[in-house]
Design an enzyme around this catalytic site. Structure first.
Site, PDB file in Angstrom:
ATOM      1  N   LYS A  22       0.839  -1.216   0.000  1.00  0.00           N
ATOM      2  CA  LYS A  22       0.000   0.000   0.000  1.00  0.00           C
ATOM      3  C   LYS A  22       0.869   1.260   0.000  1.00  0.00           C
ATOM      4  O   LYS A  22       0.626   2.195  -0.751  1.00  0.00           O
ATOM      5  CB  LYS A  22      -0.893  -0.004   1.243  1.00  0.00           C
ATOM      6  N   ASN A  23       1.890   1.253   0.854  1.00  0.00           N
ATOM      7  CA  ASN A  23       2.675   2.480   1.010  1.00  0.00           C
ATOM      8  C   ASN A  23       3.604   2.770  -0.162  1.00  0.00           C
ATOM      9  O   ASN A  23       4.227   3.821  -0.218  1.00  0.00           O
ATOM     10  CB  ASN A  23       3.460   2.450   2.334  1.00  0.00           C
ATOM     11  N   ARG A  92      -5.457  10.272   4.624  1.00  0.00           N
ATOM     12  CA  ARG A  92      -4.461  11.249   5.035  1.00  0.00           C
ATOM     13  C   ARG A  92      -3.271  11.288   4.082  1.00  0.00           C
ATOM     14  O   ARG A  92      -2.676  12.326   3.843  1.00  0.00           O
ATOM     15  CB  ARG A  92      -3.995  10.926   6.451  1.00  0.00           C
ATOM     16  N   CYS A 116      -5.120  12.519  12.895  1.00  0.00           N
ATOM     17  CA  CYS A 116      -5.751  11.286  12.466  1.00  0.00           C
ATOM     18  C   CYS A 116      -5.764  10.351  13.645  1.00  0.00           C
ATOM     19  O   CYS A 116      -5.414  10.730  14.755  1.00  0.00           O
ATOM     20  CB  CYS A 116      -5.003  10.666  11.294  1.00  0.00           C
ATOM     21  N   ARG A 121      -0.626  14.733  12.973  1.00  0.00           N
ATOM     22  CA  ARG A 121       0.265  14.361  11.852  1.00  0.00           C
ATOM     23  C   ARG A 121       0.697  15.655  11.157  1.00  0.00           C
ATOM     24  O   ARG A 121       0.184  16.025  10.105  1.00  0.00           O
ATOM     25  CB  ARG A 121      -0.450  13.449  10.854  1.00  0.00           C
ATOM     26  N   ASP A 306       4.559   0.265  11.862  1.00  0.00           N
ATOM     27  CA  ASP A 306       3.347  -0.362  11.313  1.00  0.00           C
ATOM     28  C   ASP A 306       3.207  -1.828  11.736  1.00  0.00           C
ATOM     29  O   ASP A 306       2.123  -2.398  11.604  1.00  0.00           O
ATOM     30  CB  ASP A 306       3.343  -0.267   9.777  1.00  0.00           C
ATOM     31  N   ILE A 328       7.677   6.442  17.012  1.00  0.00           N
ATOM     32  CA  ILE A 328       7.355   7.204  15.793  1.00  0.00           C
ATOM     33  C   ILE A 328       6.076   8.027  15.960  1.00  0.00           C
ATOM     34  O   ILE A 328       6.050   9.214  15.647  1.00  0.00           O
ATOM     35  CB  ILE A 328       7.209   6.266  14.564  1.00  0.00           C
ATOM     36  N   ARG A 398      -8.418  -0.517   4.527  1.00  0.00           N
ATOM     37  CA  ARG A 398      -7.545   0.507   3.954  1.00  0.00           C
ATOM     38  C   ARG A 398      -6.203  -0.113   3.548  1.00  0.00           C
ATOM     39  O   ARG A 398      -5.497   0.451   2.707  1.00  0.00           O
ATOM     40  CB  ARG A 398      -7.303   1.631   4.963  1.00  0.00           C
TER      41      ARG A 398
HETATM   42  C1  UD1 Z   1       4.319   6.727   6.457  1.00  0.00           C
HETATM   43  C2  UD1 Z   1       3.455   5.515   6.222  1.00  0.00           C
HETATM   44  C3  UD1 Z   1       2.914   4.966   7.548  1.00  0.00           C
HETATM   45  C4  UD1 Z   1       4.070   4.699   8.506  1.00  0.00           C
HETATM   46  C5  UD1 Z   1       4.966   5.927   8.630  1.00  0.00           C
HETATM   47  C6  UD1 Z   1       6.218   5.683   9.456  1.00  0.00           C
HETATM   48  C7  UD1 Z   1       2.519   5.895   4.035  1.00  0.00           C
HETATM   49  C8  UD1 Z   1       1.303   6.157   3.222  1.00  0.00           C
HETATM   50  N1  UD1 Z   1       2.346   5.891   5.354  1.00  0.00           N
HETATM   51  O1  UD1 Z   1       3.490   7.721   7.058  1.00  0.00           O
HETATM   52  O2  UD1 Z   1       2.216   3.761   7.281  1.00  0.00           O
HETATM   53  O3  UD1 Z   1       3.558   4.384   9.787  1.00  0.00           O
HETATM   54  O4  UD1 Z   1       5.403   6.363   7.324  1.00  0.00           O
HETATM   55  O5  UD1 Z   1       6.942   4.630   8.937  1.00  0.00           O
HETATM   56  O6  UD1 Z   1       3.579   5.623   3.515  1.00  0.00           O
HETATM   57  N2  UD1 Z   1       6.399  14.315  11.156  1.00  0.00           N
HETATM   58  C9  UD1 Z   1       6.526  15.650  11.524  1.00  0.00           C
HETATM   59  N3  UD1 Z   1       6.473  16.592  10.533  1.00  0.00           N
HETATM   60  C10 UD1 Z   1       6.316  16.276   9.213  1.00  0.00           C
HETATM   61  C11 UD1 Z   1       6.179  14.915   8.863  1.00  0.00           C
HETATM   62  C12 UD1 Z   1       6.227  13.952   9.850  1.00  0.00           C
HETATM   63  O7  UD1 Z   1       6.677  15.978  12.689  1.00  0.00           O
HETATM   64  O8  UD1 Z   1       6.275  17.197   8.378  1.00  0.00           O
HETATM   65  C13 UD1 Z   1       6.414  13.275  12.200  1.00  0.00           C
HETATM   66  C14 UD1 Z   1       5.050  12.567  12.306  1.00  0.00           C
HETATM   67  O9  UD1 Z   1       4.164  13.276  13.129  1.00  0.00           O
HETATM   68  C15 UD1 Z   1       5.422  11.221  12.888  1.00  0.00           C
HETATM   69  C16 UD1 Z   1       6.813  10.970  12.292  1.00  0.00           C
HETATM   70  O10 UD1 Z   1       7.300  12.235  11.849  1.00  0.00           O
HETATM   71  O11 UD1 Z   1       5.516  11.317  14.283  1.00  0.00           O
HETATM   72  C17 UD1 Z   1       6.808   9.968  11.141  1.00  0.00           C
HETATM   73  O12 UD1 Z   1       6.024  10.457  10.101  1.00  0.00           O
HETATM   74  P1  UD1 Z   1       6.272  10.098   8.568  1.00  0.00           P
HETATM   75  O13 UD1 Z   1       7.541   9.319   8.428  1.00  0.00           O
HETATM   76  O14 UD1 Z   1       6.135  11.346   7.780  1.00  0.00           O
HETATM   77  O15 UD1 Z   1       5.062   9.137   8.282  1.00  0.00           O
HETATM   78  P2  UD1 Z   1       4.002   9.237   7.114  1.00  0.00           P
HETATM   79  O16 UD1 Z   1       4.681   9.568   5.837  1.00  0.00           O
HETATM   80  O17 UD1 Z   1       2.865  10.074   7.543  1.00  0.00           O
END
Ligand code: UD1
Length: 417
Positions: A22-23, A92, A116, A121, A306, A328, A398
């Site tokens: 999915k990701n 999201r 979320c 997020r 995950d 995370i 999902r």
């Molecule tokens: C992606 C995955 C999700 C997985 C996550 C971590 C997809 C669609 N989703 O989510 O399944 O659990 O990676 O492996 O690929 N953060 C900030 N600021 C930002 C962006 C992120 O503070 O601008 C923080 C987030 O709040 C979170 C952490 O960084 O605590 C990790 O987020 P991120 O790696 O961005 O995860 P996603 O891309 O949302």
């Protein structure tokens, strides 16, 4: 609201093909809007999140449909550059359209994804990077408006945290930007590498995917590509947890050993055995699992957040105490309530959960509150005595394709109602 009714206590057996990731699929679908001509995506899982992405593509004016097991996208007809709130809310991860839309049209308007089920997020890292590449961004009333009328410029971007989504948005923006972009402390997840492989097949020039520094030589014309999406390592970890918790032996087909290098040692600690053979994984579990000691979620190549919930489901029936530290996301223990209702002994203190293994779990009516939590509840239910009813299966759908069919093919008693 659909629910699963699981009659637990059956051993799993046989073989299962692991679905596409999915990701990987979601950012690759967003990436198709940067290409001319037809893209053919194989092994794309048919999930509600994938469906939501395809509806966004169609709203934007692209052709996006499924044919004979492949997803086909042609973005030549793209005419919109905003994404309505109703579509943004469905998923999201639609934030990954931001970089791609901005790069293709010089403008993007979408609503802020907000919080979320996993807690807040933020997308500050995404926006900071795009600003550094020359985008003018306003955030008002929950709407983000990005402009780069004269195109984006390549930049050196140092991420304070290796965010998966931010790395993807930067890559998508950078492939069409003028000049090179360097991402330092980039996310190294296999899904990032898969996105870069797709883009390189389409004509991009990206180096270093899978490493901490990624260099993108921007400004290349991209053309439709044919791409095979990698197998879903989290679905593989979920099926391994299901075999572990039921003391079973199963074979998973189409897995990549390297992608599971942080997960396998944890299962081995519990007494499970994993034998890889040319993309197949023969996984077997003892009658009673040993405890896992400490599972700490980390960015890749660390233990994936995950997979935390599904491993915890297995830990509930371990001999001894296992500790989970979630590093995370702030709010990723929502499955604990459901597991506890099944009879698990779990204490949560902030970001740490201590799981004291119990002898048995007992069926109950429980409710899923997020995607991986739903998978954890189903996993535990496979081992619980009697019948478990799991509500909130929309979350599961999902990320898991026809999961009740897959589990049934492995001998589980799972019905969707
Ligand atoms: C992606 C995955 C999700 C997985 C996550 C971590 C997809 C669609 N989703 O989510 O399944 O659990 O990676 O492996 O690929 N953060 C900030 N600021 C930002 C962006 C992120 O503070 O601008 C923080 C987030 O709040 C979170 C952490 O960084 O605590 C990790 O987020 P991120 O790696 O961005 O995860 P996603 O891309 O949302």
């Amino acid at each position: 609201m659909s629910r699963f009714v699981v009659t637990g206590g059956r051993k799993l057996f046989g073989e299962a093909e692991v679905q596409g990731a999915k990701n990987s699929a979601l950012p690759i679908l967003a990436a198709t809007i940067l290409t001319r001509g037809e893209n053919l995506l194989f092994n794309c899982p048919m999930l509600s999140d994938v469906d939501a992405s395809m509806r966004i593509l169609r709203y934007l004016g692209c052709d996006a449909y499924e044919q004979s097991g492949a997803v086909i996208v042609n973005s030549d007809g793209l005419r919109e550059n905003d994404i309505p709130d109703s579509l943004m809310r469905e998923m999201r991860s639609s934030i990954v359209f931001l970089g791609a839309l901005l790069a293709r049209t010089g403008y993007a308007k979408l609503s802020f994804p907000g919080g979320c089920e996993l807690g807040p997020r933020p997308i500050d890292l995404h926006l900071k990077a795009l600003r550094k590449m020359g985008a003018k961004i306003s955030e008002r009333y929950g709407v983000i408006e990005c402009r780069a009328e004269n195109g984006l410029k390549g930049a050196k971007i140092d991420l304070s945290f290796p965010s998966v989504g931010a790395t993807e948005n930067i890559i998508l923006a950078a492939v069409r930007a003028e000049g090179p972009t360097t991402i330092i402390n980039a996310a190294r997840e296999p899904e990032i590498t898969d996105l870069c492989d797709f883009l390189n097949e389409a004509g991009a020039e990206i180096y270093g995917a899978g490493e901490g520094v990624i260099v993108i030589n921007g400004g290349k014309e991209l053309y439709g590509a044919s791409h095979n999406i990698i197998p879903d390592r989290i679905v593989a970890a979920t099926l391994m947890s299901s075999a572990a918790v039921t003391g079973s032996e199963i074979t998973l087909r189409g897995v990549v050993q390297n992608h599971l290098s942080a997960v396998i040692p944890v299962f081995e600690e519990t007494g499970c055995k994993a034998v890889f053979n040319d993309g197949d994984l023969l996984f077997s579990a003892p009658e009673r699992l040993k405890s896992m000691r400490l599972v700490r979620t980390m960015p890749y190549p660390g233990f994936p957040t995950d997979a935390q919930a599904v491993l915890m489901a297995a830990a509930t029936l371990c001999d001894g105490t296992s500790v989970f530290a979630e590093n995370i996301f702030e709010n990723r223990f929502k499955h604990v309530e459901g597991l506890t209702r099944l009879g698990a002994d779990i204490n949560v203190q902030g970001r740490v959960a201590v799981v004291n293994g119990v002898k048995s779990l007992y069926g109950a009516k429980i409710e899923a509150r997020d995607l991986r939590g739903a998978a954890a509840l189903v996993t535990a239910a496979l081992a619980a005595e009697d019948k478990t009813e799991i509500y909130g299966i929309e979350y599961l759908e999902r990320g898991y394709e026809s999961y009740e069919v897959l589990l049934s093919s492995l001998g589980a008693d799972v019905r969707k109602i």
